[in-house]
Design an enzyme around this catalytic site. Structure first.
Site, PDB file in Angstrom:
ATOM      1  N   ASP A  80       0.805  -1.418   0.288  1.00 23.71           N
ATOM      2  CA  ASP A  80       0.170  -0.015  -0.180  1.00 23.71           C
ATOM      3  C   ASP A  80       1.284   1.215  -0.133  1.00 23.71           C
ATOM      4  O   ASP A  80       1.561   1.177   1.040  1.00 23.71           O
ATOM      5  CB  ASP A  80      -0.701  -0.540   1.484  1.00 23.71           C
ATOM      6  CG  ASP A  80      -2.079   1.344   0.894  1.00 23.71           C
ATOM      7  OD1 ASP A  80      -2.805   0.658   0.473  1.00 23.71           O
ATOM      8  OD2 ASP A  80      -1.992   1.970   1.943  1.00 23.71           O
ATOM      9  N   ARG A  81       0.696   2.191  -0.793  1.00 24.11           N
ATOM     10  CA  ARG A  81       1.394   3.420  -1.227  1.00 24.11           C
ATOM     11  C   ARG A  81       0.812   4.452   0.074  1.00 24.11           C
ATOM     12  O   ARG A  81       2.424   5.029   0.643  1.00 24.11           O
ATOM     13  CB  ARG A  81       1.074   3.876  -2.054  1.00 24.11           C
ATOM     14  CG  ARG A  81       1.218   2.600  -3.506  1.00 24.11           C
ATOM     15  CD  ARG A  81       0.941   1.998  -3.880  1.00 24.11           C
ATOM     16  NE  ARG A  81      -0.535   1.871  -4.421  1.00 24.11           N
ATOM     17  CZ  ARG A  81      -0.836   0.922  -3.888  1.00 24.11           C
ATOM     18  NH1 ARG A  81      -0.245  -0.635  -3.568  1.00 24.11           N
ATOM     19  NH2 ARG A  81      -2.367   0.959  -3.977  1.00 24.11           N
ATOM     20  N   THR A  82       0.243   4.497   0.501  1.00 23.00           N
ATOM     21  CA  THR A  82      -0.516   5.704   1.589  1.00 23.00           C
ATOM     22  C   THR A  82       0.701   4.954   2.918  1.00 23.00           C
ATOM     23  O   THR A  82       0.812   6.062   3.666  1.00 23.00           O
ATOM     24  CB  THR A  82      -1.713   5.665   1.681  1.00 23.00           C
ATOM     25  OG1 THR A  82      -2.268   6.916   0.393  1.00 23.00           O
ATOM     26  CG2 THR A  82      -2.425   6.434   2.795  1.00 23.00           C
ATOM     27  N   CYS A 109      -3.084   5.344 -10.551  1.00 22.26           N
ATOM     28  CA  CYS A 109      -3.162   5.861  -9.002  1.00 22.26           C
ATOM     29  C   CYS A 109      -2.265   6.521  -8.741  1.00 22.26           C
ATOM     30  O   CYS A 109      -0.982   7.573  -9.164  1.00 22.26           O
ATOM     31  CB  CYS A 109      -2.429   4.454  -9.169  1.00 22.26           C
ATOM     32  SG  CYS A 109      -1.953   4.533  -6.836  1.00 22.26           S
ATOM     33  N   ASN A 110      -3.189   7.659  -8.691  1.00 19.50           N
ATOM     34  CA  ASN A 110      -2.670   9.106  -7.810  1.00 19.50           C
ATOM     35  C   ASN A 110      -1.304   8.895  -6.723  1.00 19.50           C
ATOM     36  O   ASN A 110      -0.249   9.507  -7.206  1.00 19.50           O
ATOM     37  CB  ASN A 110      -3.886  10.293  -7.162  1.00 19.50           C
ATOM     38  CG  ASN A 110      -4.396  10.426  -8.621  1.00 19.50           C
ATOM     39  OD1 ASN A 110      -4.405  11.271  -9.249  1.00 19.50           O
ATOM     40  ND2 ASN A 110      -5.764  10.026  -8.575  1.00 19.50           N
ATOM     41  N   THR A 111      -1.666   8.888  -5.990  1.00 17.44           N
ATOM     42  CA  THR A 111      -0.747   7.968  -4.703  1.00 17.44           C
ATOM     43  C   THR A 111       0.667   7.563  -5.019  1.00 17.44           C
ATOM     44  O   THR A 111       1.977   8.030  -4.845  1.00 17.44           O
ATOM     45  CB  THR A 111      -1.019   7.139  -3.395  1.00 17.44           C
ATOM     46  OG1 THR A 111      -2.711   8.229  -2.787  1.00 17.44           O
ATOM     47  CG2 THR A 111      -0.853   7.294  -1.819  1.00 17.44           C
ATOM     48  N   THR A 115      -5.908  10.523  -0.864  1.00 16.91           N
ATOM     49  CA  THR A 115      -5.672   9.486   0.542  1.00 16.91           C
ATOM     50  C   THR A 115      -4.450  10.151   0.502  1.00 16.91           C
ATOM     51  O   THR A 115      -4.029  11.684   0.438  1.00 16.91           O
ATOM     52  CB  THR A 115      -4.628   8.388  -0.657  1.00 16.91           C
ATOM     53  OG1 THR A 115      -3.115   8.570  -1.427  1.00 16.91           O
ATOM     54  CG2 THR A 115      -5.169   7.588  -1.424  1.00 16.91           C
ATOM     55  N   LYS A 136     -12.312  -0.612  -1.648  1.00 14.38           N
ATOM     56  CA  LYS A 136     -11.416  -0.991  -2.170  1.00 14.38           C
ATOM     57  C   LYS A 136     -12.453  -2.410  -0.966  1.00 14.38           C
ATOM     58  O   LYS A 136     -11.729  -3.474  -1.390  1.00 14.38           O
ATOM     59  CB  LYS A 136      -9.689  -0.644  -1.245  1.00 14.38           C
ATOM     60  CG  LYS A 136      -9.528   0.112  -1.864  1.00 14.38           C
ATOM     61  CD  LYS A 136      -7.752   0.773  -1.188  1.00 14.38           C
ATOM     62  CE  LYS A 136      -7.206   1.522  -1.781  1.00 14.38           C
ATOM     63  NZ  LYS A 136      -6.254   0.982  -3.457  1.00 14.38           N
ATOM     64  N   CYS A 191      -8.157  10.112  -6.008  1.00 19.38           N
ATOM     65  CA  CYS A 191      -7.420   9.036  -6.316  1.00 19.38           C
ATOM     66  C   CYS A 191      -8.212   8.412  -6.900  1.00 19.38           C
ATOM     67  O   CYS A 191      -9.757   8.759  -7.687  1.00 19.38           O
ATOM     68  CB  CYS A 191      -8.172   8.972  -4.381  1.00 19.38           C
ATOM     69  SG  CYS A 191      -7.981   7.036  -4.248  1.00 19.38           S
TER      70      CYS A 191
END
Length: 251
Positions: free
Chosen positions: A52-54, A88-90, A143, A183, A212
């Site tokens: 997970d990026r965030t 995917c923005n993050t 996010t 999600k 997002c």
């Protein structure tokens, strides 16, 4: 000498999976075509197990998604991709480093979204002009990883677009919608989403970026109005144009 158009689009996806599905659908639906052969050739890499990026950006996890993203981008190039899109923005926090690892361009969704918003402001003078007192006019719904790294804020500010983000309670609501609803395959809690939007309007925002790609699914399912600019629509339109095709059906 005129530069040849790219032939194959690589989609670095799975971030999340449904957003990747929707992005491919969007490319297909919005390309002017009379036959199969008029569409863009696409290779999709959907690695849902990418960390997970965030969580990594916020220091909540030690699992760095960069190595997997870079390896998958290189794999897309090996398979023949001439251009890469990442819905995917993050993940764009990692894009400069990923770009260094590959020889083909990555379409930068956040940069192109800021450019599109600025262009809309030029086409409709005054729509994004700062109010007396300096109130911000562009809201960011994304996010917490994207908000904290100021990825959108920096891009918007380069185009003279002052920004606002939801207050802490509203940002928590955005994260609940993204991670607790979309999600997990559940309908979005629209009351929570509207609270976040209200937080932006209260700060003087005339427009809000859906920053997002899970939130792009809300626009699809709920028919959100012109207050919102969908970053995934911007990415899809720019991908279609990059391949010399004609985009159709966008708002």
């Amino acid at each position: 000498m005129e530069q040849a158009l790219p032939k194959v689009l690589g989609i670095l996806g799975g971030l999340g999976p449904m957003a990747t599905v929707y992005f491919y659908e969007m490319l297909t639906r919005h390309t002017q075509a009379a036959r199969d052969q008029d569409h863009i050739d696409v290779i999709i890499n959907s690695r849902a197990t990418t960390p997970d990026r965030t969580s990594y950006i916020l220091g909540q996890s030690a699992e760095n998604p960069f190595d997997i993203m870079a390896a998958d981008a290189a794999r897309l190039v090996t398979f023949g991709a001439d251009v890469i899109a990442i819905p995917c923005n993050t993940s764009h926090f990692f894009i400069p480093r990923v770009q260094e690892q590959i020889s083909v361009p990555i379409l930068h969704m956040i940069r192109e979204t800021a450019r599109e918003l600025a262009a809309q402001g030029r086409r409709r003078p005054g729509i994004l002009a700062t109010k007396a007192g300096g109130s911000a006019r562009v809201g960011i719904l994304a996010t917490t990883g994207t908000v904290r790294t100021r990825t959108y804020q920096r891009m918007c500010e380069k185009h003279g677009l002052p920004c606002a983000v939801p207050d802490d309670a509203a940002q928590a609501a955005v994260m609940d919608v993204i991670y607790g609803d979309i999600k997990q395959g559940r309908p979005a809690d629209m009351a929570a989403f509207e609270r976040a939007a209200a937080s932006l309007r209260a700060q003087g925002c005339d427009r809000a970026i859906l920053g997002c790609t899970e939130l792009s699914l809300i626009k699809r399912d709920e028919g959100l109005g012109v207050f919102y600019l969908d970053s995934m629509e911007v990415l899809a339109r720019n991908a279609i144009l990059a391949f010399g095709k004609t985009p159709i059906g966008f708002d």
